[in-house]
Design a protein around this motif. Structure first.
Motif, PDB file in Angstrom:
ATOM      1  N   LYS A  65     -28.551  17.907 -33.398  1.00 31.32           N
ATOM      2  CA  LYS A  65     -27.098  17.983 -33.549  1.00 31.32           C
ATOM      3  C   LYS A  65     -26.709  18.798 -34.788  1.00 31.32           C
ATOM      4  N   GLN A  68     -27.246  22.466 -34.171  1.00 36.45           N
ATOM      5  CA  GLN A  68     -26.204  23.007 -33.295  1.00 36.45           C
ATOM      6  C   GLN A  68     -24.885  23.161 -34.052  1.00 36.45           C
ATOM      7  N   TYR A  69     -24.583  22.199 -34.914  1.00 41.93           N
ATOM      8  CA  TYR A  69     -23.328  22.261 -35.667  1.00 41.93           C
ATOM      9  C   TYR A  69     -23.297  23.474 -36.578  1.00 41.93           C
ATOM     10  N   TYR A  70     -24.373  23.708 -37.338  1.00 37.23           N
ATOM     11  CA  TYR A  70     -24.383  24.823 -38.281  1.00 37.23           C
ATOM     12  C   TYR A  70     -24.568  26.167 -37.595  1.00 37.23           C
ATOM     13  N   GLU A  73     -19.662  25.475 -35.042  1.00 36.20           N
ATOM     14  CA  GLU A  73     -18.490  25.156 -35.841  1.00 36.20           C
ATOM     15  C   GLU A  73     -18.758  25.193 -37.347  1.00 36.20           C
ATOM     16  N   GLY A  74     -19.961  24.816 -37.757  1.00 40.13           N
ATOM     17  CA  GLY A  74     -20.273  24.750 -39.175  1.00 40.13           C
ATOM     18  C   GLY A  74     -20.891  26.006 -39.740  1.00 40.13           C
ATOM     19  N   VAL A 130     -19.201  17.464 -39.620  1.00 40.20           N
ATOM     20  CA  VAL A 130     -20.311  17.036 -38.783  1.00 40.20           C
ATOM     21  C   VAL A 130     -19.968  15.815 -37.950  1.00 40.20           C
ATOM     22  N   TRP A 133     -17.653  16.590 -35.169  1.00 40.22           N
ATOM     23  CA  TRP A 133     -18.289  17.433 -34.147  1.00 40.22           C
ATOM     24  C   TRP A 133     -19.249  16.614 -33.292  1.00 40.22           C
ATOM     25  N   VAL A 134     -20.001  15.702 -33.948  1.00 44.65           N
ATOM     26  CA  VAL A 134     -20.947  14.868 -33.210  1.00 44.65           C
ATOM     27  C   VAL A 134     -20.233  14.010 -32.177  1.00 44.65           C
ATOM     28  N   ARG A 361     -21.912  25.625 -26.981  1.00 46.37           N
ATOM     29  CA  ARG A 361     -22.413  24.256 -26.973  1.00 46.37           C
ATOM     30  C   ARG A 361     -22.852  23.797 -25.591  1.00 46.37           C
TER      31      ARG A 361
END
Length: 699
Positions: A65, A68-70, A73-74, A130, A133-134, A361
């Motif tokens: 996770k 994927q976030y960074y 979106e991150g 985070v 987003w999770v 995603r």
């Protein structure tokens, strides 16, 4: 989001908050596995972590996770959180983004990291980035009505949009063989290529001014670069060693796409080709435009092969299907920079193409997990698939426009029927054709029973590939298998007619099964272990099976007693597609990997080719009896069944066939009285491009 999914995401957020806060407090004891299990997952204080791997399992999901976030979106966050493998203590890293670098260049002194500042940044990331987003499922488009791209009667397939979502390139056989066409927003269609070989799988350059596509060749595919303005083209690479997914007589029957696909970053393109290690192993490779370097990106093991590459919108990741065995594959994602691979699905199904959603995603994939090929939303976060509601069957090769507003895909319609034609041994001679069974779907691999009263065959009439037996007098059919899974086949009757041997893939790998044709139609697995075993045939006394197996190395020819498959013995080193015993039982005939017919002594030893000079033999469409070797010559139009005397090398017309047959399945059988040949006739093979318009998005 379902209540269970919400609880799972909430636990993951608690996990992340727990390790971040306790790391910043330097409370090392709270970062142990048992402490996390108690505090986050409500396990007893003294629970056995060896027996309950909940923390280890959730840590793997959390790492995925965060990655994927960074990567989405991150991507612009100034700080990142990472939990290295082997422990649960997070690492905080200040990321060197362009804005930060510019700020550092103008600043007199960069401020040093302080723990209060780290706590503030980490918790801000946690609460605003985070954690949010999770908890959020990916957004997926809501599509409206389906419309055809055109009203053409010809086949259309392998469509793709340019980066501006305006032009549509695709392959069509409107002028005979398959060429590349361009469709503009106005509806104007331009034929781009005029080569006599089939041309497939177009892919736009990032600026939309050029195309890559695959052109069929003897060795596989040539990868061609075409300038849309000058119409100049040149071969830039070759996709070689393709046993499947390669050039065939009918591209609508291809197993998967070798590519090419042009990266959105423009620096590379990806395609499938043989590895430097082995011509029989296919992997995803990157071609670097600046240097001309060919880089192997994926490394499949054993009998695996990688197909259907698809770049993510940012070009940093590439999705692909890892082919495990015939009609069984799993979706994977590889990071282009590092080569790190994640397995996304564990469906033991088959995939025929994928397309990324704009947020990076999730994907839209074509899968036969429910029987026929349909389109599904696939979340990269948890590997879950959600069906798309479509009034279309056999939907493959999805391609979403980069703006997410249109989805184009190919709808395949295929129908095949079982027929028989009279032979030279028939009282009236060759020329009589009779339909044996009719279906609106596909039927193949029909085989006469030893008494000639019944036939066994493979059909998808129930919605999935299954084996059926039909009485020829009453036309009563009964379903023998109920696997409701991937492809199965290679049916062979036992000499007594009481059993069927065949291969199937309910557990992913191919294994040999036996069906006892009594009152209960008992089906049992015969193969042992997790070997890749298929294409069985019977010894004349019914006490042995000859089959293809990777028990030693590669796919080779083996034999084993029916009652004890563990006592298998090696027969021939070559790959063997199908095998048949000679009439005297002293030799085994088989088809090699390159389509050549060969024979080997039943005890094993050196193999010898069978001379088929002057015949264009259909792949896997042959059989053996005391009259000789029966095969289908596809050179005449319509094709002809021929009878070869292996002793003299002479062959003669055995039967005339009324149309195009189904190849690549063991679909030729001779009646016990030698008066009929049984085969599968292709009645329809159609591919049409359809478009869906997005009406909005929903979670």
């Amino acid at each position: 989001m379902s209540s269970e999914a919400f609880r799972r995401s909430e636990r993951m957020t608690r996990f992340l908050r727990h390790v971040v806060e306790n790391s910043l407090r330097e409370d090392v004891g709270q970062l142990k596995e048992s402490a996390i299990g108690h505090a986050v997952f409500d396990r007893p204080v003294d629970y056995d972590t060896k027996q309950d791997p909940v923390v280890r399992n959730e840590a793997r999901r959390l790492r995925t996770k965060l990655e994927q976030y960074y990567a989405s979106e991150g991507a612009e966050d100034p700080w990142s959180i990472e939990i290295p493998r082997g422990g649960y203590s997070p690492v905080f890293t200040r990321r060197k983004l362009e804005a930060q670098e510019a700020e550092a260049a103008t600043a007199k002194a960069a401020p040093r990291f302080s723990r209060p500042l780290g706590i503030g940044i980490a918790l801000a990331l946690l609460s605003l980035g985070v954690a949010w987003w999770v908890l959020q499922p990916p957004q997926v488009p809501v599509f409206g009505k389906i419309r055809p791209v055109s009203s053409a009667v010809e086949n259309e397939l392998h469509a793709t949009y340019d980066r501006q979502s305006k032009q549509l390139a695709y392959s069509s056989n409107a002028q005979g063989n398959y060429d590349i066409y361009l469709r503009e927003p106005s509806g104007r269609v331009t034929r781009l290529t005029h080569h006599p070989a089939d041309e497939l799988h177009p892919s736009f350059s990032p600026d939309g001014k050029e195309l890559l596509f695959a052109r069929a060749s003897q060795a596989g595919f040539d990868i061609v670069r075409l300038n849309l303005s000058s119409e100049q083209e040149r071969v830039v690479a070759r996709s070689e060693g393709l046993m499947f997914g390669g050039p065939v007589a009918d591209p609508t029957e291809m197993f998967g796409s070798p590519g090419p696909v042009w990266s959105p970053l423009g620096d590379v393109f990806a395609f499938t080709t043989a590895t430097a290690e082995s011509k029989s192993k296919r992997a995803i490779h990157l071609f670097h435009w600046k240097t001309g370097r060919l880089q192997q990106l994926t490394y499949p093991s054993g009998q695996q092969h990688d197909l259907d590459p698809a770049f993510s919108p940012d070009g940093r990741q590439l999705a692909f299907g890892r082919w495990l065995t015939n009609s069984t594959s799993e979706l994977h994602v590889v990071e282009v920079a590092s080569g790190k691979i994640r397995k996304i699905t564990a469906e033991q199904a088959d995939y025929r193409g994928s397309s990324w959603l704009p947020d990076g995603r999730s994907l839209i994939v074509s899968s036969n997990r429910s029987g026929l090929f349909g389109l599904w939303f696939l979340s990269l976060a948890d590997g879950k698939l959600r069906p798309m509601t479509l009034s279309a069957s056999h939907a493959r090769d999805p391609a979403l426009s980069p703006d997410g507003k249109q989805l184009v895909f190919s709808e395949y319609r295929q129908q095949s029927e079982v027929w028989r034609s009279s032979t030279i041994f028939h009282p009236q001679g060759p020329g009589i054709h009779e339909q044996v069974l009719r279906s609106t779907r596909q039927n193949h691999s029909a085989q006469y029973s030893p008494d000639g009263a019944s036939i066994a065959y493979v059909s998808d009439r129930s919605g999935s590939w299954e084996i059926w037996v039909e009485d020829l007098a009453s036309h009563r059919a009964r379903q023998i298998t109920k696997f409701e899974g991937p492809m199965l086949g290679s049916i062979q009757w036992s000499p007594q007619g009481s059993q069927l041997a065949f291969d199937a893939r309910p557990a992913g790998n191919s294994a040999i099964f036996l069906a006892d044709l009594g009152a209960g139609n008992l089906v049992r697995k015969w193969s042992e272990g997790a070997f890749e075993e298929k294409m069985p045939s019977w010894a004349h006394d019914g006490r042995w099976l000859v089959f293809n197996s990777n028990r030693k190395e590669g796919q080779q020819l083996w034999k084993a007693p029916l009652q004890d498959p563990s006592q298998a013995t090696f027969v021939a080193r070559e790959f063997a597609a199908d095998s048949r015993l000679s009439a005297d039982g002293n030799s085994i005939y088989f088809e090699s990997e390159n389509g050549q017919l060969r024979r080997v002594p039943i005890a094993g030893g050196a193999t010898q080719p069978v001379n088929l000079s002057g015949i264009s033999a259909a792949s896997r469409v042959w059989t053996v009896n005391e009259k000789g070797i029966w095969l289908v010559d596809t050179k005449p139009n319509p094709p002809q069944a021929r009878l070869l005397d292996p002793t003299t090398g002479q062959y003669r017309l055995a039967a005339e066939l009324p149309g195009k047959i189904v190849q690549n399945t063991p679909s030729l059988s001779v009646s016990p009285d030698r008066q009929w040949v049984l085969y599968s006739l292709r009645k329809e093979s159609k591919s049409q491009l359809l478009v869906l318009e997005a009406n909005g998005y929903q979670r």
